[in-house]
Enzyme design. Sequence first.
Site, PDB file in Angstrom:
ATOM      1  N   CYS A 181      13.706 -15.284   8.063  1.00 50.85           N
ATOM      2  CA  CYS A 181      12.865 -16.344   7.493  1.00 50.85           C
ATOM      3  C   CYS A 181      13.504 -17.696   7.778  1.00 50.85           C
ATOM      4  O   CYS A 181      14.493 -18.065   7.140  1.00 50.85           O
ATOM      5  CB  CYS A 181      12.688 -16.127   5.996  1.00 50.85           C
ATOM      6  N   CYS A 204      13.476 -20.204   4.875  1.00 49.51           N
ATOM      7  CA  CYS A 204      14.482 -19.895   3.846  1.00 49.51           C
ATOM      8  C   CYS A 204      15.886 -20.235   4.332  1.00 49.51           C
ATOM      9  O   CYS A 204      16.696 -20.777   3.585  1.00 49.51           O
ATOM     10  CB  CYS A 204      14.452 -18.412   3.481  1.00 49.51           C
ATOM     11  N   ASP A 205      16.194 -19.905   5.574  1.00 46.82           N
ATOM     12  CA  ASP A 205      17.596 -19.927   6.021  1.00 46.82           C
ATOM     13  C   ASP A 205      17.862 -20.932   7.140  1.00 46.82           C
ATOM     14  O   ASP A 205      18.853 -20.799   7.857  1.00 46.82           O
ATOM     15  CB  ASP A 205      17.993 -18.508   6.472  1.00 46.82           C
TER      16      ASP A 205
END
Length: 357
Positions: free
Chosen positions: A166, A169-170
């Site tokens: 993701c 997200c990261d």
Amino acid sequence: MLVILLILLLSAARTHAHAYTAAELSAVGVEHNLVPVLVIGSGPAGLAAAFYTARAKLPTFVVHGHEPGGQLMGSSWVENMPGVEPAKGYKIIEDMQRQAVNQGAQFLDGSVELIERSTSGNYFMVHIDSGLKINALTVIVATGATARILNIPGESVYMNNGVFTCAVCDCAQAQDKEVIVVGGGDSAIEHIMHLAPYAKRITLMVRKDHLRAAPVMQDRLKAYNSVRVLYNTAPVAIEGDGTTLQGVRVRNTQTGQESFMSADCVFLAIGHIPHSGIFANLLPMDAEGYIHLPTRAQKTIVPGIFVAGDVADRIYRQAAVAMGDGSKAGLDAIAYLHEYGFNEQLSAELAPYYLNF
Ligand code: NDP
């Protein structure tokens, strides 16, 4: 079946929009394991839904599922949750679960293996793999999705520690790093758009000789000088020193020749698998298994079934969005039960028949 008597009353309440009376109830017998709200799945969507319904004093049970807590449990730092300071994924789930429990929600181990609609269509018989059978007046489906992975050597060793699924997200993990994005669809391009502001250089690794992404998405790649596209190349192993990812062993899909490509991070953008199989006979879904929601509400075409989170979301796939969906599904279930005459008094009278531990 005694439950049917109850359900006939539910039907009457729907038709005449009245609340139950004690007299009606005295004529009703119900089987045990009655559950007004059954939430299937314990990720952000399911926990938000349970929080809302339990807070509305509706007896609420949550079936944990195969992956209790969902995808966030395996996430590294979550830095994109509005109103929440960066936190580990499991911590956010723990907090959400505690909130739901504090409101009265109860949790069941196991996974749902079968769900059937009663002949009257007014309740659902839910079979859990522990052997438990539940009669649920409403069901909130929050079973999520799983990012596809490559299933190659080394992948699990570096998952969430060099290998990510993701970018939103990261993306911070890519700061000044040499990054490989695997995939050739729209998600892969979106990954690049999120990673480019951080990464030193990005290689988009495509196993075919062309991208599957829409032309308009492919055009966006042209804006990034730090991105190169490597066609006909597939990863065969993730390699490192056991602690730190160092690169990817790749195979040229045309010649079969293998080589090593150094990298600091690998982002997989090769699709998702929604967990919707058990609902295939009940709910319409698209070719990939994402459940179809006819409106912006979380209700489905089946009265009493609501859906929230990634199992119906092929676009956003964010925990914050799943929480919003879950909150909406909870509110939709509350409105449904109230509309059908479920109230505090009825709930008290039905208490002996509720699922009990
Ligand atoms: P897709 O299924 O569209 O693409 C997956 C990509 O990963 C394909 O290029 C596929 O290659 C590749 N792939 C699959 N398995 C492997 C593997 N083992 N090794 C290497 N490569 C692999 O998934 P997406 O997640 O990109 O998109 C899913 C859906 O969501 C699509 O309908 C898409 O249009 C939509 N979407 C729309 C967005 C938007 O409109 N902004 C954003 C994101 C998604 P191959 O082509 O060879 O099969």
